[in-house]
Design a protein around this motif. Structure first.
Motif, mmCIF file in Angstrom:
data_model
loop_
_atom_site.group_PDB
_atom_site.id
_atom_site.type_symbol
_atom_site.label_atom_id
_atom_site.label_comp_id
_atom_site.label_asym_id
_atom_site.label_seq_id
_atom_site.Cartn_x
_atom_site.Cartn_y
_atom_site.Cartn_z
ATOM 1 N N GLU A 7 0.833 -1.195 0.000
ATOM 2 C CA GLU A 7 0.000 0.000 0.000
ATOM 3 C C GLU A 7 0.871 1.250 0.000
ATOM 4 O OE1 GLU A 7 -2.136 1.818 3.645
ATOM 5 O OE2 GLU A 7 -3.626 0.579 2.627
ATOM 6 N N PHE A 8 1.975 1.203 0.751
ATOM 7 C CA PHE A 8 2.864 2.363 0.884
ATOM 8 C C PHE A 8 4.255 1.864 1.222
ATOM 9 C CE2 PHE A 8 5.039 5.551 3.429
ATOM 10 C CZ PHE A 8 4.895 6.677 2.640
ATOM 11 N N MET A 9 5.265 2.549 0.687
ATOM 12 C CA MET A 9 6.643 2.221 1.034
ATOM 13 C C MET A 9 7.498 3.471 0.903
ATOM 14 S SD MET A 9 9.110 -0.807 -0.401
ATOM 15 C CE MET A 9 9.692 -0.025 -1.887
ATOM 16 N N MET A 10 8.311 3.734 1.934
ATOM 17 C CA MET A 10 9.222 4.880 1.920
ATOM 18 C C MET A 10 10.591 4.436 2.417
ATOM 19 S SD MET A 10 9.109 8.524 3.978
ATOM 20 C CE MET A 10 7.824 9.248 2.989
ATOM 21 N N ARG A 11 11.608 4.813 1.664
ATOM 22 C CA ARG A 11 12.991 4.540 2.073
ATOM 23 C C ARG A 11 13.497 5.690 2.933
ATOM 24 N NH1 ARG A 11 14.620 0.260 -0.903
ATOM 25 N NH2 ARG A 11 13.349 -0.200 -2.743
ATOM 26 N N TYR A 12 14.525 5.421 3.726
ATOM 27 C CA TYR A 12 15.097 6.472 4.568
ATOM 28 C C TYR A 12 15.512 7.671 3.732
ATOM 29 C CZ TYR A 12 15.012 3.521 8.695
ATOM 30 O OH TYR A 12 14.598 2.740 9.749
ATOM 31 N N ALA A 13 16.063 7.450 2.531
ATOM 32 C CA ALA A 13 16.510 8.542 1.664
ATOM 33 C C ALA A 13 15.354 9.411 1.184
ATOM 34 C CB ALA A 13 17.271 7.979 0.461
ATOM 35 N N GLU A 14 14.126 8.894 1.197
ATOM 36 C CA GLU A 14 12.953 9.630 0.729
ATOM 37 C C GLU A 14 12.255 10.412 1.839
ATOM 38 O OE1 GLU A 14 11.723 6.357 -2.677
ATOM 39 O OE2 GLU A 14 10.894 6.162 -0.659
ATOM 40 N N SER A 15 12.692 10.244 3.062
ATOM 41 C CA SER A 15 12.040 10.894 4.196
ATOM 42 C C SER A 15 12.227 12.413 4.145
ATOM 43 C CB SER A 15 12.626 10.361 5.503
ATOM 44 O OG SER A 15 12.113 11.085 6.605
ATOM 45 N N PRO A 16 11.163 13.170 4.461
ATOM 46 C CA PRO A 16 11.306 14.632 4.503
ATOM 47 C C PRO A 16 12.238 15.080 5.636
ATOM 48 C CG PRO A 16 9.071 13.972 5.105
ATOM 49 C CD PRO A 16 9.795 12.735 4.704
ATOM 50 N N GLU A 17 12.406 14.242 6.648
ATOM 51 C CA GLU A 17 13.349 14.525 7.731
ATOM 52 C C GLU A 17 14.328 13.369 7.830
ATOM 53 O OE1 GLU A 17 11.692 15.447 11.543
ATOM 54 O OE2 GLU A 17 10.178 16.754 10.673
ATOM 55 N N PRO A 18 15.618 13.635 7.681
ATOM 56 C CA PRO A 18 16.587 12.540 7.779
ATOM 57 C C PRO A 18 16.663 12.017 9.216
ATOM 58 C CG PRO A 18 17.722 14.643 7.578
ATOM 59 C CD PRO A 18 16.254 14.916 7.435
ATOM 60 N N PRO A 19 17.046 10.741 9.359
ATOM 61 C CA PRO A 19 17.204 10.209 10.718
ATOM 62 C C PRO A 19 18.341 10.929 11.437
ATOM 63 C CG PRO A 19 17.867 8.584 9.065
ATOM 64 C CD PRO A 19 17.329 9.763 8.337
ATOM 65 N N PRO A 20 18.290 10.973 12.756
ATOM 66 C CA PRO A 20 19.362 11.628 13.509
ATOM 67 C C PRO A 20 20.721 11.003 13.195
ATOM 68 C CG PRO A 20 17.533 11.046 14.959
ATOM 69 C CD PRO A 20 17.260 10.419 13.628
ATOM 70 N N PRO A 21 21.783 11.797 13.201
ATOM 71 C CA PRO A 21 23.124 11.264 12.924
ATOM 72 C C PRO A 21 23.460 10.096 13.856
ATOM 73 C CG PRO A 21 23.174 13.660 13.067
ATOM 74 C CD PRO A 21 21.806 13.225 13.489
ATOM 75 N N GLY A 22 24.013 9.037 13.266
ATOM 76 C CA GLY A 22 24.422 7.869 14.038
ATOM 77 C C GLY A 22 23.319 6.869 14.317
ATOM 78 N N MET A 23 22.068 7.178 13.925
ATOM 79 C CA MET A 23 20.955 6.261 14.195
ATOM 80 C C MET A 23 21.048 5.000 13.336
ATOM 81 S SD MET A 23 16.887 7.016 13.920
ATOM 82 C CE MET A 23 15.857 5.722 13.284
ATOM 83 N N LEU A 24 21.471 5.170 12.082
ATOM 84 C CA LEU A 24 21.562 4.050 11.143
ATOM 85 C C LEU A 24 23.003 3.816 10.728
ATOM 86 C CD1 LEU A 24 18.632 5.044 8.764
ATOM 87 C CD2 LEU A 24 18.578 3.290 10.539
ATOM 88 N N PRO A 25 23.340 2.566 10.424
ATOM 89 C CA PRO A 25 24.680 2.300 9.909
ATOM 90 C C PRO A 25 24.882 2.992 8.559
ATOM 91 C CG PRO A 25 23.523 0.231 10.404
ATOM 92 C CD PRO A 25 22.547 1.346 10.567
ATOM 93 N N PRO A 26 26.107 3.371 8.229
ATOM 94 C CA PRO A 26 26.366 3.973 6.919
ATOM 95 C C PRO A 26 25.899 3.038 5.794
ATOM 96 C CG PRO A 26 28.317 4.098 8.329
ATOM 97 C CD PRO A 26 27.305 3.253 9.045
ATOM 98 N N GLY A 27 25.358 3.622 4.727
ATOM 99 C CA GLY A 27 24.889 2.839 3.600
ATOM 100 C C GLY A 27 23.453 2.360 3.730
ATOM 101 N N SER A 28 22.738 2.826 4.733
ATOM 102 C CA SER A 28 21.358 2.376 4.965
ATOM 103 C C SER A 28 20.307 3.285 4.330
ATOM 104 C CB SER A 28 21.088 2.286 6.476
ATOM 105 O OG SER A 28 21.934 1.362 7.082
ATOM 106 N N GLU A 29 20.742 4.218 3.529
ATOM 107 C CA GLU A 29 19.813 5.203 2.966
ATOM 108 C C GLU A 29 18.694 4.568 2.146
ATOM 109 O OE1 GLU A 29 23.167 5.264 2.416
ATOM 110 O OE2 GLU A 29 23.693 6.784 3.907
ATOM 111 N N GLN A 30 18.967 3.446 1.478
ATOM 112 C CA GLN A 30 17.962 2.813 0.626
ATOM 113 C C GLN A 30 17.154 1.739 1.360
ATOM 114 O OE1 GLN A 30 17.018 3.999 -2.363
ATOM 115 N NE2 GLN A 30 18.490 5.605 -1.830
#
Length: 140
Positions: free
Chosen positions: A29-52
């Motif tokens: 029904e809906f899917m959003m990747r971290y890179a598509e978020s209007p607000e990026p996750p806080p620094p250090g929340m996700l491992p590097p390379g997790s944007e997709q």
């Protein structure tokens, strides 16, 4: 009120979406990747390379909405203390769903007749999600 499950796949959400689409006919029904978020996750929340990776997805499986995400992408999924119950309209659909969910998973109770259902079984799928698959007595 209603309860809708929200599952965190720690980096394997896109794989899970594909699996449930094939195994159960799930519809995204809906899917959003971290890179598509209007607000990026806080620094250090996700491992590097997790944007997709998947920040949020909603799937319809039968008449239910199941939400899911890659979460923190830590690679350590631990689904414990619950199972998703799949009530099928007939024995053929129950057998088909059970077989599909069993691929790469582990059957914990083979499909069979019980005192509460004409057909019931339990399986843990390849992601560690527990499923109880059956045909309700009403459908028999």
């Amino acid at each position: 009120m209603k309860i809708e499950p929200y599952l965190f796949f720690d980096g394997r959400c896109e794989e899970a979406i594909g699996f449930y689409s094939r195994a159960l006919g799930a519809k995204v029904e809906f899917m959003m990747r971290y890179a598509e978020s209007p607000e990026p996750p806080p620094p250090g929340m996700l491992p590097p390379g997790s944007e997709q990776k998947i920040m949020h997805a909603s799937l319809h499986i039968g008449g239910a909405l199941v939400m899911m995400s890659d979460g923190m992408c830590g690679g350590d999924t631990a689904f414990k203390g619950f199972s998703l119950s799949l009530d099928c309209p007939d024995a053929d659909q129950a057998r088909e769903a059970f077989a599909a969910l069993s691929v790469g998973g582990q059957v914990t109770m083979p499909l069979g007749k019980t005192f509460w259902a004409p057909l019931f079984g339990m399986v843990t799928d390849r992601f560690g999600v527990g499923w109880m698959v059956g045909v309700s007595a009403d459908a028999a």
